[in-house]
Design a protein around this motif. Sequence first.
Motif, PDB file in Angstrom:
ATOM      1  N   ILE A 140      -9.984 -56.416  23.409  1.00  0.00           N
ATOM      2  CA  ILE A 140      -9.712 -54.981  23.313  1.00  0.00           C
ATOM      3  C   ILE A 140     -10.913 -54.180  23.787  1.00  0.00           C
ATOM      4  O   ILE A 140     -10.797 -53.275  24.614  1.00  0.00           O
ATOM      5  CB  ILE A 140      -9.422 -54.581  21.849  1.00  0.00           C
ATOM      6  CG1 ILE A 140      -8.151 -55.237  21.343  1.00  0.00           C
ATOM      7  CG2 ILE A 140      -9.364 -53.067  21.696  1.00  0.00           C
ATOM      8  CD1 ILE A 140      -6.901 -54.481  21.658  1.00  0.00           C
ATOM      9  N   THR A 184     -13.542 -54.893  25.597  1.00  0.00           N
ATOM     10  CA  THR A 184     -13.958 -54.939  26.995  1.00  0.00           C
ATOM     11  C   THR A 184     -12.937 -54.258  27.903  1.00  0.00           C
ATOM     12  O   THR A 184     -13.313 -53.583  28.858  1.00  0.00           O
ATOM     13  CB  THR A 184     -14.167 -56.395  27.461  1.00  0.00           C
ATOM     14  OG1 THR A 184     -13.046 -57.187  27.072  1.00  0.00           O
ATOM     15  CG2 THR A 184     -15.433 -56.970  26.863  1.00  0.00           C
ATOM     16  N   VAL A 185     -11.662 -54.423  27.585  1.00  0.00           N
ATOM     17  CA  VAL A 185     -10.641 -53.787  28.416  1.00  0.00           C
ATOM     18  C   VAL A 185     -10.760 -52.266  28.338  1.00  0.00           C
ATOM     19  O   VAL A 185     -10.645 -51.568  29.339  1.00  0.00           O
ATOM     20  CB  VAL A 185      -9.229 -54.244  28.001  1.00  0.00           C
ATOM     21  CG1 VAL A 185      -8.168 -53.326  28.590  1.00  0.00           C
ATOM     22  CG2 VAL A 185      -8.972 -55.673  28.445  1.00  0.00           C
ATOM     23  N   LEU A 217     -13.433 -50.654  27.455  1.00  0.00           N
ATOM     24  CA  LEU A 217     -14.860 -50.304  27.424  1.00  0.00           C
ATOM     25  C   LEU A 217     -15.204 -48.934  28.000  1.00  0.00           C
ATOM     26  O   LEU A 217     -15.891 -48.129  27.364  1.00  0.00           O
ATOM     27  CB  LEU A 217     -15.671 -51.388  28.128  1.00  0.00           C
ATOM     28  CG  LEU A 217     -17.186 -51.359  27.876  1.00  0.00           C
ATOM     29  CD1 LEU A 217     -17.505 -51.780  26.458  1.00  0.00           C
ATOM     30  CD2 LEU A 217     -17.932 -52.256  28.844  1.00  0.00           C
ATOM     31  N   HIS A 218     -14.688 -48.648  29.205  1.00  0.00           N
ATOM     32  CA  HIS A 218     -15.069 -47.412  29.896  1.00  0.00           C
ATOM     33  C   HIS A 218     -14.620 -46.161  29.152  1.00  0.00           C
ATOM     34  O   HIS A 218     -15.191 -45.088  29.341  1.00  0.00           O
ATOM     35  CB  HIS A 218     -14.483 -47.374  31.311  1.00  0.00           C
ATOM     36  CG  HIS A 218     -14.982 -48.479  32.176  1.00  0.00           C
ATOM     37  ND1 HIS A 218     -16.248 -49.012  32.062  1.00  0.00           N
ATOM     38  CD2 HIS A 218     -14.387 -49.165  33.185  1.00  0.00           C
ATOM     39  CE1 HIS A 218     -16.410 -49.962  32.960  1.00  0.00           C
ATOM     40  NE2 HIS A 218     -15.284 -50.089  33.636  1.00  0.00           N
ATOM     41  N   THR A 219     -13.593 -46.288  28.331  1.00  0.00           N
ATOM     42  CA  THR A 219     -13.048 -45.111  27.654  1.00  0.00           C
ATOM     43  C   THR A 219     -13.567 -44.996  26.226  1.00  0.00           C
ATOM     44  O   THR A 219     -13.211 -44.050  25.515  1.00  0.00           O
ATOM     45  CB  THR A 219     -11.504 -45.174  27.600  1.00  0.00           C
ATOM     46  OG1 THR A 219     -11.111 -46.261  26.747  1.00  0.00           O
ATOM     47  CG2 THR A 219     -10.918 -45.382  28.974  1.00  0.00           C
TER      48      THR A 219
END
Lengths: 193, 193
Positions: free
Chosen positions: A107, A109-110, A112-114
Amino acid sequence: MKAETEARTDTRKRILDIAEELLLTRGFNAFSYQHISRELGVRNAAIHYHFPHKTDLGTALVERYIRRLERFIEQHGEASATAQLERFFELADAYFRNDRQVCPSGILTVELHTLPVEMQVAARRFIEVMRQWAERIATLGQVEGSMRFAGTPAAMGLTMLATLQGGLQLARIEAAWLNSIKQQIRCLLGLAD
Amino acid sequence: MKAETEARTDTRKRILDIAEELLLTRGFNAFSYQHISRELGVRNAAIHYHFPHKTDLGTALVERYIRRLERFIEQHGEASATAQLERFFELADAYFRNDRQVCPSGILTVELHTLPVEMQVAARRFIEVMRQWAERIATLGQVEGSMRFAGTPAAMGLTMLATLQGGLQLARIEAAWLNSIKQQIRCLLGLAD
DNA sequence: GACACCTTACTGACCGGTAAGTAGAGTGGG
DNA sequence: CCCACTCTACTTACCGGTCAGTAAGGTGTC
């Protein structure tokens, strides 16, 4: 008093428990304070009382994971490499049995950007603890002679982590795949054929 | 006219391209029509003209992935197992180089429970195509004799897919890990040590 | 004039977050 | 023993912003 202390922390703990379930089944962006408050039978603002910002809740969640994981690893640190590997597998199994949850590192890492920066930092720590454990298992297995594999223990440990993380996600499509993948890891470590 | 046909489909294609980037970097739940319309320089409703519902956009996205993947696999279907494995790796590399995107199957499985049913169905198809390719590579490698591994080709293929999916996600934390994992897979297939 | 492709203008639901108020339990002073 | 006070743990009632989605109208092209 004991009862008072329990009551004081009870709601907070229940919020974390519900949020954990939501995080692992829906992801961080796809659950709201309303999901929690409805389930808990309180008003939205009550959640904000315990966790002013969603970031606080998310970070607290990840930090609880880290504490739990460290305790879990410590408990099994004396066991043999193969036994520790099975504990590693059981961790994944436990996630999966509980509502087809995926590994938190998946969760995190998927998304991560947000994720808020504070959560990203905590996520990195969690994954590093996880990775180091996997590496330690591979190293120990090689030293013990119980595991035989090509490449370095560091790469093998990392690969095991990646495989289980991906496997746990793929198992949502087809439950049987998780056992397939665990068995294949055993094969690749020379523990079966 | 050619120009008209191009113009007609141009906006639709650009929407898909921007949405693809957003899906792979932020996930399905964490991007909105506004992200697309702002980037594209049109109004929100223009996106709704091409994709009435977000479900339509998401499904079209996954179906484009399937078409592309099938074309890609077909192009390299005649190559040797080791060559196809490297194409498999390159696919992952290409995702990662482009803004540290993760594999679509990663996003889709992690968010699976929150996805509209139509997208879930498409996601299953995408993953099945991916998995079958991985299995075919492992089978071919074993038949050719170029790859040597314990366990069945089916389990090995599935494991390769899981590993790469997880690895692509973990590489967001530490870029170097992706090469580590690829190299370790080569080791485990008897292609290196 | 029909159509593709947009725009403006809007809706209702939900988001995270805040302010102000309150019930109840605990606490200190007289 | 009681009153005044404080604190925790909520509540109700909002806020501005964003979400997906819609209706109606305009414009350029065939």
